[in-house]
Design a protein around this motif. Structure first.
Motif, PDB file in Angstrom:
ATOM      1  N   ASN A 112     -15.167  15.733 -13.004  1.00 55.02           N
ATOM      2  CA  ASN A 112     -16.182  15.421 -11.996  1.00 55.02           C
ATOM      3  C   ASN A 112     -15.762  14.159 -11.230  1.00 55.02           C
ATOM      4  O   ASN A 112     -15.097  13.282 -11.774  1.00 55.02           O
ATOM      5  CB  ASN A 112     -17.545  15.183 -12.641  1.00 55.02           C
ATOM      6  N   PRO A 113     -16.156  14.022  -9.972  1.00 57.66           N
ATOM      7  CA  PRO A 113     -15.712  12.876  -9.176  1.00 57.66           C
ATOM      8  C   PRO A 113     -16.413  11.577  -9.573  1.00 57.66           C
ATOM      9  O   PRO A 113     -17.644  11.517  -9.626  1.00 57.66           O
ATOM     10  CB  PRO A 113     -16.065  13.280  -7.740  1.00 57.66           C
ATOM     11  N   VAL A 114     -15.634  10.543  -9.802  1.00 58.16           N
ATOM     12  CA  VAL A 114     -16.200   9.229 -10.088  1.00 58.16           C
ATOM     13  C   VAL A 114     -17.001   8.715  -8.900  1.00 58.16           C
ATOM     14  O   VAL A 114     -18.098   8.159  -9.055  1.00 58.16           O
ATOM     15  CB  VAL A 114     -15.083   8.228 -10.449  1.00 58.16           C
ATOM     16  N   LEU A 115     -16.481   8.942  -7.703  1.00 62.47           N
ATOM     17  CA  LEU A 115     -17.154   8.431  -6.509  1.00 62.47           C
ATOM     18  C   LEU A 115     -18.436   9.187  -6.208  1.00 62.47           C
ATOM     19  O   LEU A 115     -19.229   8.760  -5.365  1.00 62.47           O
ATOM     20  CB  LEU A 115     -16.211   8.493  -5.305  1.00 62.47           C
ATOM     21  N   LEU A 150      -5.242   5.484  -8.754  1.00 66.25           N
ATOM     22  CA  LEU A 150      -5.069   4.375  -7.818  1.00 66.25           C
ATOM     23  C   LEU A 150      -3.740   4.490  -7.085  1.00 66.25           C
ATOM     24  O   LEU A 150      -2.687   4.699  -7.704  1.00 66.25           O
ATOM     25  CB  LEU A 150      -5.134   3.050  -8.571  1.00 66.25           C
ATOM     26  N   THR A 151      -3.786   4.329  -5.787  1.00 70.12           N
ATOM     27  CA  THR A 151      -2.567   4.338  -4.992  1.00 70.12           C
ATOM     28  C   THR A 151      -1.620   3.228  -5.423  1.00 70.12           C
ATOM     29  O   THR A 151      -0.399   3.403  -5.460  1.00 70.12           O
ATOM     30  CB  THR A 151      -2.906   4.185  -3.498  1.00 70.12           C
ATOM     31  N   ALA A 212     -13.339  -0.438  -4.941  1.00 75.43           N
ATOM     32  CA  ALA A 212     -12.004  -0.690  -5.477  1.00 75.43           C
ATOM     33  C   ALA A 212     -11.299   0.610  -5.864  1.00 75.43           C
ATOM     34  O   ALA A 212     -10.071   0.725  -5.714  1.00 75.43           O
ATOM     35  CB  ALA A 212     -12.098  -1.616  -6.686  1.00 75.43           C
ATOM     36  N   LEU A 213     -12.056   1.588  -6.348  1.00 71.74           N
ATOM     37  CA  LEU A 213     -11.470   2.865  -6.760  1.00 71.74           C
ATOM     38  C   LEU A 213     -11.214   3.791  -5.570  1.00 71.74           C
ATOM     39  O   LEU A 213     -10.407   4.720  -5.668  1.00 71.74           O
ATOM     40  CB  LEU A 213     -12.386   3.568  -7.771  1.00 71.74           C
ATOM     41  N   ASN A 214     -11.882   3.545  -4.475  1.00 72.44           N
ATOM     42  CA  ASN A 214     -11.730   4.383  -3.277  1.00 72.44           C
ATOM     43  C   ASN A 214     -10.665   3.745  -2.373  1.00 72.44           C
ATOM     44  O   ASN A 214     -10.958   3.201  -1.314  1.00 72.44           O
ATOM     45  CB  ASN A 214     -13.074   4.489  -2.554  1.00 72.44           C
ATOM     46  N   ASP A 215      -9.402   3.842  -2.822  1.00 73.84           N
ATOM     47  CA  ASP A 215      -8.337   3.113  -2.136  1.00 73.84           C
ATOM     48  C   ASP A 215      -7.480   3.993  -1.228  1.00 73.84           C
ATOM     49  O   ASP A 215      -6.368   3.619  -0.867  1.00 73.84           O
ATOM     50  CB  ASP A 215      -7.454   2.387  -3.150  1.00 73.84           C
ATOM     51  N   GLY A 216      -8.017   5.150  -0.863  1.00 75.64           N
ATOM     52  CA  GLY A 216      -7.344   5.986   0.109  1.00 75.64           C
ATOM     53  C   GLY A 216      -6.468   7.078  -0.460  1.00 75.64           C
ATOM     54  O   GLY A 216      -5.987   7.947   0.288  1.00 75.64           O
TER      55      GLY A 216
END
Length: 262
Positions: A112-115, A150-151, A212-216
């Motif tokens: 499941n998506p964390v975001l 993470l990128t 911070a987790l949504n880094d592209g």
């Protein structure tokens, strides 16, 4: 501590059989979830690989009280039961010598998506004794094991995303709902915490953590969900009404009920 240790040795890792219960409406707070919602009752239990020592995480009736307490805060917020948790601070030969336990679900939240998390929290039965053992923030946690994706750290595929609650506003009775998206602090373990800066030394708010987790790059995903305690201070209490988005997980002596938040 002797009484706690004696009880824990008798009940070590005791977990009541998780049988599916008929779900009933909790007036004014939640409604029965439709069939097939995630978090089925058969998939909840102690996560053994995350357990250290001989702690207790057991589905139980109550607690009611403490003595002299009346009204809504004198009983579990949902149904008649809760998840009882007991850990010791100095009972293993490891470093540190404290215990740890996670009670959760390794099946239904996988990938499941964390975001996509927007509502997280629970109710807690905190005692004055617990605050004397480790201060007012000596509390259980909510933990998500995740792939942070993470990128900046493409080879890091595991981290625990942990909520450290604020102090309960009450002791020796059930707390109101503690909202993990607006109170307390979050941190990531391991390299993910280092890269994002949301680590145990410098924890973040929930919005900061999601940013911070949504880094592209590839979106982070959940492996497991759990309520846990340790490794730090001795604690004996209970948790109920774990909320994850629209679902509320009602811990009962006979199993885990899934309710839908209004």
């Amino acid at each position: 501590m002797n009484a706690l240790s004696g009880m824990k040795r008798t009940l070590a890792l005791a977990v009541t059989t998780l049988a599916a219960l008929a779900v009933s409406t909790v007036p004014g707070t939640a409604a029965p979830a439709p069939g097939g919602t995630q978090g089925g009752p058969d998939h909840w239990g102690v996560i053994t690989r995350n357990t250290i020592g001989s702690p207790v995480a057991a589905l139980r009736n109550g607690p009611y009280g403490s003595f002299g307490v009346t009204g809504r805060s004198a009983r579990p917020p949902y149904g008649t039961g809760s998840l009882g948790i007991e850990v010791a601070d100095n009972s293993t030969s490891l470093t540190p010598p404290s215990e740890k336990v996670d009670f959760g679900n390794e099946v239904d939240f996988y990938r499941n998506p964390v975001l996509g998390l927007n509502q997280v929290g629970f109710h807690v039965f905190q005692t004055g004794e617990n605050t004397s053992h480790g201060g007012p923030t000596n509390m259980p946690n909510i933990r998500f094991e995740i792939n942070p994706n993470l990128t900046a750290a493409p080879t890091t595929t595991y981290s625990s995303m942990v909520w450290s609650p604020p102090a309960s506003p009450v002791t020796d009775r059930w707390s109101p709902y503690l909202d993990a998206t607006t109170t307390g602090r979050w941190f990531l373990t391991g390299n993910a915490g280092t890269v994002t800066g949301c680590n145990q030394s410098t924890p973040c708010t929930f919005p900061q953590l999601k940013t911070a987790l949504n880094d592209g790059g590839t979106a982070p995903v959940i492996y497991t969900v759990a309520v846990g305690k340790g490794r730090d201070n001795m604690w004996a209490g209970a948790v109920d009404g774990l909320r994850i988005n629209r679902e509320i997980y009602d811990f009962e002596a006979g199993g885990v009920r899934t309710l839908r938040a209004n």
